[in-house]
Design a protein around this motif. Structure first.
Motif, PDB file in Angstrom:
ATOM      1  N   PRO A 298      68.989  76.979 115.206  1.00  0.00           N
ATOM      2  CA  PRO A 298      69.668  78.105 114.556  1.00  0.00           C
ATOM      3  C   PRO A 298      68.696  79.163 114.036  1.00  0.00           C
ATOM      4  CG  PRO A 298      69.706  76.190 113.135  1.00  0.00           C
ATOM      5  CD  PRO A 298      69.147  75.738 114.454  1.00  0.00           C
ATOM      6  N   GLU A 299      67.428  78.803 113.875  1.00  0.00           N
ATOM      7  CA  GLU A 299      66.424  79.751 113.382  1.00  0.00           C
ATOM      8  C   GLU A 299      66.177  80.886 114.370  1.00  0.00           C
ATOM      9  OE1 GLU A 299      65.564  75.630 111.895  1.00  0.00           O
ATOM     10  OE2 GLU A 299      65.784  76.480 113.890  1.00  0.00           O
ATOM     11  N   ARG A 300      66.705  80.766 115.569  1.00  0.00           N
ATOM     12  CA  ARG A 300      66.532  81.818 116.576  1.00  0.00           C
ATOM     13  C   ARG A 300      67.323  83.073 116.234  1.00  0.00           C
ATOM     14  NH1 ARG A 300      63.745  80.260 120.944  1.00  0.00           N
ATOM     15  NH2 ARG A 300      63.435  78.034 121.238  1.00  0.00           N
ATOM     16  N   VAL A 301      68.269  82.958 115.311  1.00  0.00           N
ATOM     17  CA  VAL A 301      69.058  84.108 114.869  1.00  0.00           C
ATOM     18  C   VAL A 301      68.993  84.147 113.344  1.00  0.00           C
ATOM     19  CG1 VAL A 301      71.335  85.186 114.847  1.00  0.00           C
ATOM     20  CG2 VAL A 301      70.574  83.948 116.878  1.00  0.00           C
ATOM     21  N   ARG A 302      68.590  85.294 112.807  1.00  0.00           N
ATOM     22  CA  ARG A 302      68.428  85.416 111.356  1.00  0.00           C
ATOM     23  C   ARG A 302      68.918  86.761 110.855  1.00  0.00           C
ATOM     24  NH1 ARG A 302      62.492  82.944 109.928  1.00  0.00           N
ATOM     25  NH2 ARG A 302      62.842  80.896 110.811  1.00  0.00           N
ATOM     26  N   MET A 303      69.131  86.804 109.554  1.00  0.00           N
ATOM     27  CA  MET A 303      69.547  88.035 108.876  1.00  0.00           C
ATOM     28  C   MET A 303      68.574  88.307 107.746  1.00  0.00           C
ATOM     29  SD  MET A 303      72.164  90.311 108.398  1.00  0.00           S
ATOM     30  CE  MET A 303      72.455  91.516 107.107  1.00  0.00           C
ATOM     31  N   TYR A 304      68.139  89.561 107.645  1.00  0.00           N
ATOM     32  CA  TYR A 304      67.259  89.987 106.567  1.00  0.00           C
ATOM     33  C   TYR A 304      67.878  91.221 105.908  1.00  0.00           C
ATOM     34  CZ  TYR A 304      63.686  87.065 108.740  1.00  0.00           C
ATOM     35  OH  TYR A 304      62.985  86.014 109.259  1.00  0.00           O
ATOM     36  N   ASN A 305      67.660  91.363 104.610  1.00  0.00           N
ATOM     37  CA  ASN A 305      68.137  92.532 103.875  1.00  0.00           C
ATOM     38  C   ASN A 305      66.938  93.275 103.307  1.00  0.00           C
ATOM     39  OD1 ASN A 305      70.368  90.222 103.352  1.00  0.00           O
ATOM     40  ND2 ASN A 305      71.313  92.223 103.610  1.00  0.00           N
ATOM     41  N   LEU A 306      66.890  94.574 103.584  1.00  0.00           N
ATOM     42  CA  LEU A 306      65.816  95.407 103.064  1.00  0.00           C
ATOM     43  C   LEU A 306      66.275  96.856 103.038  1.00  0.00           C
ATOM     44  CD1 LEU A 306      63.148  95.904 105.812  1.00  0.00           C
ATOM     45  CD2 LEU A 306      65.091  94.471 106.189  1.00  0.00           C
ATOM     46  N   SER A 307      65.580  97.671 102.287  1.00  0.00           N
ATOM     47  CA  SER A 307      65.948  99.085 102.202  1.00  0.00           C
ATOM     48  C   SER A 307      65.160  99.868 103.241  1.00  0.00           C
ATOM     49  CB  SER A 307      65.661  99.639 100.803  1.00  0.00           C
ATOM     50  OG  SER A 307      64.277  99.891 100.649  1.00  0.00           O
ATOM     51  N   SER A 308      65.612 101.094 103.497  1.00  0.00           N
ATOM     52  CA  SER A 308      64.921 101.940 104.477  1.00  0.00           C
ATOM     53  C   SER A 308      63.521 102.317 103.999  1.00  0.00           C
ATOM     54  CB  SER A 308      65.743 103.201 104.749  1.00  0.00           C
ATOM     55  OG  SER A 308      65.931 103.931 103.559  1.00  0.00           O
TER      56      SER A 308
ATOM     57  N   TYR B  75      77.703  82.354 111.439  1.00  0.00           N
ATOM     58  CA  TYR B  75      78.591  81.778 112.458  1.00  0.00           C
ATOM     59  C   TYR B  75      77.806  81.487 113.743  1.00  0.00           C
ATOM     60  CZ  TYR B  75      82.320  81.223 115.845  1.00  0.00           C
ATOM     61  OH  TYR B  75      83.130  80.729 116.827  1.00  0.00           O
ATOM     62  N   VAL B  76      76.986  82.439 114.155  1.00  0.00           N
ATOM     63  CA  VAL B  76      76.179  82.250 115.368  1.00  0.00           C
ATOM     64  C   VAL B  76      75.184  81.111 115.167  1.00  0.00           C
ATOM     65  CG1 VAL B  76      74.449  83.327 116.872  1.00  0.00           C
ATOM     66  CG2 VAL B  76      76.512  84.585 116.233  1.00  0.00           C
ATOM     67  N   GLN B  77      74.606  80.995 113.997  1.00  0.00           N
ATOM     68  CA  GLN B  77      73.684  79.891 113.715  1.00  0.00           C
ATOM     69  C   GLN B  77      74.406  78.547 113.841  1.00  0.00           C
ATOM     70  OE1 GLN B  77      72.362  81.219 109.834  1.00  0.00           O
ATOM     71  NE2 GLN B  77      70.356  81.817 110.663  1.00  0.00           N
ATOM     72  N   ARG B  78      75.618  78.458 113.308  1.00  0.00           N
ATOM     73  CA  ARG B  78      76.398  77.212 113.427  1.00  0.00           C
ATOM     74  C   ARG B  78      76.720  76.916 114.894  1.00  0.00           C
ATOM     75  NH1 ARG B  78      78.996  79.505 109.000  1.00  0.00           N
ATOM     76  NH2 ARG B  78      80.822  80.059 110.263  1.00  0.00           N
ATOM     77  N   THR B  79      77.069  77.956 115.632  1.00  0.00           N
ATOM     78  CA  THR B  79      77.386  77.792 117.056  1.00  0.00           C
ATOM     79  C   THR B  79      76.164  77.301 117.815  1.00  0.00           C
ATOM     80  OG1 THR B  79      79.061  79.528 116.929  1.00  0.00           O
ATOM     81  CG2 THR B  79      78.232  78.976 119.119  1.00  0.00           C
ATOM     82  N   LEU B  80      75.005  77.886 117.551  1.00  0.00           N
ATOM     83  CA  LEU B  80      73.780  77.441 118.220  1.00  0.00           C
ATOM     84  C   LEU B  80      73.487  75.979 117.895  1.00  0.00           C
ATOM     85  CD1 LEU B  80      71.424  80.546 117.799  1.00  0.00           C
ATOM     86  CD2 LEU B  80      72.691  79.836 119.846  1.00  0.00           C
TER      87      LEU B  80
ATOM     88  N   ASP C 241      64.552  85.243 123.163  1.00  0.00           N
ATOM     89  CA  ASP C 241      64.178  83.975 122.535  1.00  0.00           C
ATOM     90  C   ASP C 241      64.624  83.916 121.084  1.00  0.00           C
ATOM     91  OD1 ASP C 241      62.937  82.917 124.845  1.00  0.00           O
ATOM     92  OD2 ASP C 241      61.134  84.082 124.412  1.00  0.00           O
ATOM     93  N   GLY C 242      64.900  85.069 120.498  1.00  0.00           N
ATOM     94  CA  GLY C 242      65.369  85.144 119.123  1.00  0.00           C
ATOM     95  C   GLY C 242      65.914  86.528 118.832  1.00  0.00           C
TER      96      GLY C 242
ATOM     97  N   GLU D  47      56.798  87.780 111.212  1.00  0.00           N
ATOM     98  CA  GLU D  47      57.246  86.437 110.828  1.00  0.00           C
ATOM     99  C   GLU D  47      58.208  85.869 111.866  1.00  0.00           C
ATOM    100  OE1 GLU D  47      59.124  86.623 106.976  1.00  0.00           O
ATOM    101  OE2 GLU D  47      57.286  87.304 105.989  1.00  0.00           O
ATOM    102  N   MET D  48      59.129  86.700 112.316  1.00  0.00           N
ATOM    103  CA  MET D  48      60.124  86.253 113.291  1.00  0.00           C
ATOM    104  C   MET D  48      59.455  85.893 114.614  1.00  0.00           C
ATOM    105  SD  MET D  48      63.404  85.755 113.458  1.00  0.00           S
ATOM    106  CE  MET D  48      64.597  85.410 114.740  1.00  0.00           C
TER     107      MET D  48
END
Length: 114
Positions: free
Chosen positions: A73-83, A61-66, A34-35, A95-96
């Motif tokens: 497009p919210e079904r696919v997301r990118m997050y940045n964080l450290s280990s 790109y995948v968000q635009r395609t969806l 689902d996401g 949250e997701m």
């Protein structure tokens, strides 16, 4: 520290998010997810230099395609964080899942021939 995140979150580890392919993301949705979210290194801190930037472009790109397919497009997301941000990882997972529950099941399901 014991982290708590929803049981329906499936983690797939890769050496670098730059290795995540557009097809991996689209196939996950087609196969019934689902996401999908990609959790990459903090920007500017990628061991492989640009992997997280490449991953972000692929997610966008995948968000635009969806969107073109009439899928949120919210079904696919990118997050940045450290280990070291385990608590943040668990927070993002929650949250997701909350976002996906609000959107409802994916309108895309792969049809298998019997």
């Amino acid at each position: 520290m014991r982290l708590s995140y929803p049981a329906d979150v499936k983690i797939i580890q890769v050496p670098c998010t730059g290795r995540v392919d557009i097809l991996h993301l689209l196939n996950a949705i087609e196969d019934g997810a689902d996401g999908v979210y990609v959790a990459g290194c903090l920007e500017g801190e990628c061991h492989f230099k640009e992997g997280n930037f490449k991953a972000r472009k692929k997610v966008e790109y995948v968000q635009r395609t969806l969107t073109e397919l009439g899928i949120e497009p919210e079904r696919v997301r990118m997050y940045n964080l450290s280990s070291a941000q385990g608590a943040r990882f668990a927070e993002i997972a929650n949250e997701m899942v909350a976002c996906i529950r609000e959107l409802g099941p994916s309108p895309v399901k792969k049809h298998h021939a019997a």
